[in-house]
Every structure is written in C-alpha cells, then in structure tokens.
Write a protein that holds these residues in place. Structure first.
Motif, PDB file in Angstrom:
ATOM      1  N   ASP A 110      45.973  29.943  43.208  1.00 32.30           N
ATOM      2  CA  ASP A 110      45.030  29.835  42.082  1.00 32.30           C
ATOM      3  C   ASP A 110      45.748  30.114  40.751  1.00 32.30           C
ATOM      4  O   ASP A 110      46.375  31.163  40.597  1.00 32.30           O
ATOM      5  CB  ASP A 110      43.920  30.877  42.343  1.00 32.30           C
ATOM      6  N   PRO A 111      45.675  29.203  39.755  1.00 29.77           N
ATOM      7  CA  PRO A 111      46.365  29.396  38.473  1.00 29.77           C
ATOM      8  C   PRO A 111      45.957  30.682  37.755  1.00 29.77           C
ATOM      9  O   PRO A 111      46.718  31.222  36.958  1.00 29.77           O
ATOM     10  CB  PRO A 111      45.963  28.173  37.653  1.00 29.77           C
ATOM     11  N   ASN A 112      44.734  31.189  38.055  1.00 29.95           N
ATOM     12  CA  ASN A 112      44.307  32.452  37.436  1.00 29.95           C
ATOM     13  C   ASN A 112      45.127  33.641  37.912  1.00 29.95           C
ATOM     14  O   ASN A 112      45.086  34.713  37.312  1.00 29.95           O
ATOM     15  CB  ASN A 112      42.831  32.711  37.749  1.00 29.95           C
ATOM     16  N   LEU A 113      45.848  33.440  39.012  1.00 28.43           N
ATOM     17  CA  LEU A 113      46.641  34.533  39.561  1.00 28.43           C
ATOM     18  C   LEU A 113      48.119  34.390  39.211  1.00 28.43           C
ATOM     19  O   LEU A 113      48.964  35.045  39.788  1.00 28.43           O
ATOM     20  CB  LEU A 113      46.482  34.584  41.093  1.00 28.43           C
ATOM     21  N   CYS A 143      51.282  34.498  36.447  1.00 31.51           N
ATOM     22  CA  CYS A 143      51.757  35.178  35.241  1.00 31.51           C
ATOM     23  C   CYS A 143      52.196  34.135  34.211  1.00 31.51           C
ATOM     24  O   CYS A 143      52.939  33.213  34.542  1.00 31.51           O
ATOM     25  CB  CYS A 143      52.931  36.090  35.619  1.00 31.51           C
ATOM     26  N   SER A 144      51.753  34.295  32.963  1.00 32.19           N
ATOM     27  CA  SER A 144      52.067  33.284  31.948  1.00 32.19           C
ATOM     28  C   SER A 144      53.492  33.434  31.406  1.00 32.19           C
ATOM     29  O   SER A 144      53.941  32.614  30.617  1.00 32.19           O
ATOM     30  CB  SER A 144      51.055  33.355  30.813  1.00 32.19           C
ATOM     31  N   HIS A 147      55.436  32.251  35.250  1.00 42.21           N
ATOM     32  CA  HIS A 147      54.737  31.163  35.944  1.00 42.21           C
ATOM     33  C   HIS A 147      54.772  31.314  37.459  1.00 42.21           C
ATOM     34  O   HIS A 147      54.787  30.339  38.192  1.00 42.21           O
ATOM     35  CB  HIS A 147      55.295  29.795  35.500  1.00 42.21           C
ATOM     36  N   CYS A 177      47.425  44.956  32.693  1.00 43.75           N
ATOM     37  CA  CYS A 177      46.555  44.443  31.634  1.00 43.75           C
ATOM     38  C   CYS A 177      46.967  44.998  30.273  1.00 43.75           C
ATOM     39  O   CYS A 177      47.373  46.162  30.173  1.00 43.75           O
ATOM     40  CB  CYS A 177      45.119  44.879  31.927  1.00 43.75           C
ATOM     41  N   HIS A 234      44.895  40.632  28.267  1.00 46.91           N
ATOM     42  CA  HIS A 234      45.737  39.636  28.925  1.00 46.91           C
ATOM     43  C   HIS A 234      46.459  40.300  30.083  1.00 46.91           C
ATOM     44  O   HIS A 234      46.744  41.488  30.033  1.00 46.91           O
ATOM     45  CB  HIS A 234      46.734  39.021  27.935  1.00 46.91           C
ATOM     46  N   THR A 235      46.739  39.465  31.117  1.00 51.54           N
ATOM     47  CA  THR A 235      47.342  40.025  32.319  1.00 51.54           C
ATOM     48  C   THR A 235      48.719  39.393  32.550  1.00 51.54           C
ATOM     49  O   THR A 235      48.878  38.176  32.415  1.00 51.54           O
ATOM     50  CB  THR A 235      46.426  39.767  33.527  1.00 51.54           C
ATOM     51  N   LEU A 245      41.105  41.620  40.627  1.00 48.36           N
ATOM     52  CA  LEU A 245      42.304  40.768  40.596  1.00 48.36           C
ATOM     53  C   LEU A 245      43.242  41.128  41.741  1.00 48.36           C
ATOM     54  O   LEU A 245      43.765  40.263  42.452  1.00 48.36           O
ATOM     55  CB  LEU A 245      43.006  40.919  39.243  1.00 48.36           C
TER      56      LEU A 245
END
Ligand SMILES: [Zn+2]
Ligand SMILES: [Zn+2]
Ligand SMILES: [Zn+2]
Ligand SMILES: [Zn+2]
Length: 363
Positions: free
Chosen positions: A19-22, A24-25, A28, A36, A41-42, A80
């Motif tokens: 899932d893209p929500n899981l 890290c930006s 990736h 948090c 932002h996480t 999360l």
C-alpha cells in the motif's frame, strides 16, 4: 532491544505490492520504523534522522517551512504500525524469508542463528559475544558456566558485602555527625591549669577550631582509678603507641578530674599512625568496658590552636613529638624547672598519680 535498531536487519518481501500509504516519501520503501513529525508527516526513522543530519535547513522534507529536530519525532500511530506488522519480511542476517514484521523482534532476540548475542553466563561476567549458532560450542567450554556455582556464590557474597559496606558507611557518617559536639571536651571537667596534669587537659580544644591530632585519641569517662597499664593493655592492640626515646616515656597521659577527685577522668593515647587511632575510635567509642563498668567515649584528639607563649612551657608537645622536633631538650628543661614549683604550691603530691604511674611503668 532499543527501539528501531532491530529494523536494520529487516527487508520487506514484494515491496512493490505494498500500500503506497505505507511507503516512506524519502526512500520510497515501506516503513521499517515509522515516526511522525509535529506537522503530521510520517517517515522511516533512519531516513528522517539522516535527512535532518545532512540538510542545512532543519525542516520537514514535505512542508519545508516547518522547523524540525530529532527530539520532536514521535513513534507513528498504532494503527499504522498494525498495518505494517502483517507484511512479509526477510531477515538480512540469516536469510529467513517467511517472517512477518510483527514477529521480527522475536526472531532476532530468540531465534535468528546469525544474531550476535552474549553468553548465557554473561550474568556471571563471561565476556563472550558471538552469533547464536556458536553459542552451544562456546557454552561447552565456557569456564564461567563451569564455575557457575562458585562464581555466583562469590558474586552474591560480594554484593552482600558491598551493601553492608554502604550501610556501615551510612552509620559511620551518622555517628560522626552525632559525635561532633561530644568531641569538644568541657574544660571545667578537668579543673584549672594549675599543674601539669590539667595543663594537658587545657590543651584539648574546647572549640572545634582546634588542631586535630590524627594519630592521638582522647578517652573520656574513665574511672578515677584507671591505671596506665589498663590503658596500655586496652589500646596497644590497635597499633604501636608512641614512645619518646628522650625521656623513655610511652605516650599515654591520664588526665585526672580536678573538680571531683573520684569523678570520671580522661586520657590521651598517641599512636604512631592515624590508622591505629581510627581503629581504636571505631572499636571503643561509646562502648561499655566491663572491667571499669563504664561506657567510655573515644575520639580523635583536638589540641588547642597553637599559642606560642603557652607551648613554650607545655610539655605535652615535647613528649609526643620530641623525637621529631629540633630542640626538645631546651623545652623539656624549661618544663622541669617549672613543674615542681607549680605542683608543690598548688596541689598536694597525691594529685599527681599520672606522674607516679609513669614512674612505675618505666622503672
Ligand atoms: Zn524512508
Ligand atoms: Zn511536514
Ligand atoms: Zn535472522
Ligand atoms: Zn561464556
């Protein structure tokens, strides 16, 4: 295990299907140990910590305006983490792949054959560290484990003794505080300065700014009948008592009670070292002495602060330290000239038992 560091040995399997929500930006990848920011932002803990380390402007990578420091980071929500826990992971140490993130900590701590661990005898100080696979081999030859019954009893005993030492130190400190006021000898108890016995007493400081004689003890509340030999027997077992080679006298002085002839008296005993004096204080201060049927007080002696006029005529200093001092003979002569004069005019001869005893002892 400290939060976060176990995840360095963990990798997600089939990361692209997560899932893209899981994710890290920053890196990736799916979150290992998500944290948090105050701006909600996480990121993965390792990623954001590194980011804050190297970036010039300490701010959130997403909303660049918000100032951010590592101590502002909080562990991501349970929701999360619960979403991450069922994901399949690989252990990069041992290569096991059928693990779930939620069980990974258990894998490392209890199962992983390549995890570096301590010996089972680390509690009794075996310094061995190695991978879990090698533990069995080590334990077979571990001398610590072999000596466990002996070592653990020694360690337990040592711990007990340390506790006792701490307890005794506390007690000693309490006693020292309680004894401070008692170390000051009330001058009146030993009369005036009219003869040589009481002149010693008057050297004992009545205030706590006296000079500490570390190797000398001052004993109070002795019976009037106390004898030189009694004191010698009682205190010589703690160490060598000073001996003055010039006048052949052992450094024990009985200080008679000048106000009440049969009242309690005092004594000074000078050792050659302070350790003996300390030991005597420790052993006998406040102790009931059977032979005298009295509770004596034993403290390190305090002498009045130096008064040159006084010391020129006083003999105590001479007796105690003559061997170390430059001109003991001159001072001693001075005293000899004075003493008979003072003694005969002020005191009957019977009030000089200290002298008599000395003579007896040294015959
Ligand atoms: Zn990341
Ligand atoms: Zn942000
Ligand atoms: Zn493993
Ligand atoms: Zn071992």
């Amino acid at each position: 295990m400290a939060s976060g560091c176990e995840f360095q040995f963990m990798e997600y399997v089939a990361e692209q299907s997560i899932d893209p929500n899981l994710v890290c930006s920053i890196c990736h990848k799916a979150f290992n140990d998500p944290v948090c920011t105050p701006c909600d932002h996480t990121f993965g803990r390792a990623c954001i910590t590194h980011w804050l380390d190297v970036s010039a402007n300490h701010s959130c990578p997403v909303c660049v305006e918000s100032p951010l420091t590592v101590d502002k980071l909080t562990v991501a929500s349970r929701l999360l983490r619960n979403m991450l826990d069922p994901l399949r992971v690989t252990c990069t140490l041992c290569g096991q792949t059928d693990l779930q993130r939620g069980n990974f900590e258990h894998h490392l701590n209890k199962v992983c054959s390549k995890m570096v661990i301590e010996c089972i005898a680390s509690d009794i100080k075996c310094p061995w560290q190695g991978i879990r696979d090698e533990l069995q081999d080590h334990v077979r030859t571990c001398v610590f484990e072999l000596l466990r019954p002996v070592l653990s009893s020694i360690i337990a005993e040592n711990r007990k003794l340390n506790d006792q030492v701490r307890q005794h130190e506390d007690e000693i400190n309490k006693l020292k505080q309680a004894l401070n006021p008692l170390q000051i000898a009330p001058r009146s108890e030993y009369g005036d300065d009219s003869d040589d016995t009481s002149s010693i007493a008057s050297e004992i400081s009545t205030t706590d700014n006296g000079v500490k004689e570390e190797d000398t003890i001052y004993i109070r509340n002795l019976p009037a009948t106390v004898k030189f030999n009694d004191l010698f027997d009682l205190f010589s077992k703690f160490g060598r008592i000073k001996f003055n080679p010039n006048n052949k006298k052992t450094d024990i002085f009985i200080l008679k009670n000048k106000q009440k002839k049969d009242g309690p008296c005092g004594a000074k005993v000078a050792f050659v070292d302070k350790e003996s004096a300390d030991a005597a204080v420790l052993a006998y201060n406040g102790k009931h002495i059977q032979q005298w049927n009295t509770r004596i007080q034993v403290n390190i002696s305090y002498r009045k602060r130096k008064n040159p006029a006084y010391f020129s005529g006083a003999h105590f200093q001479d007796n105690a330290h003559a061997s170390q001092e430059a001109k003991p003979t001159a001072d001693h002569e001075k005293f000899s000239r004075q003493a008979p004069n003072v003694a005969t005019t002020v005191n009957p001869p019977t009030s000089q038992p200290e002298k008599t005893q000395r003579t007896k002892k040294n015959k």
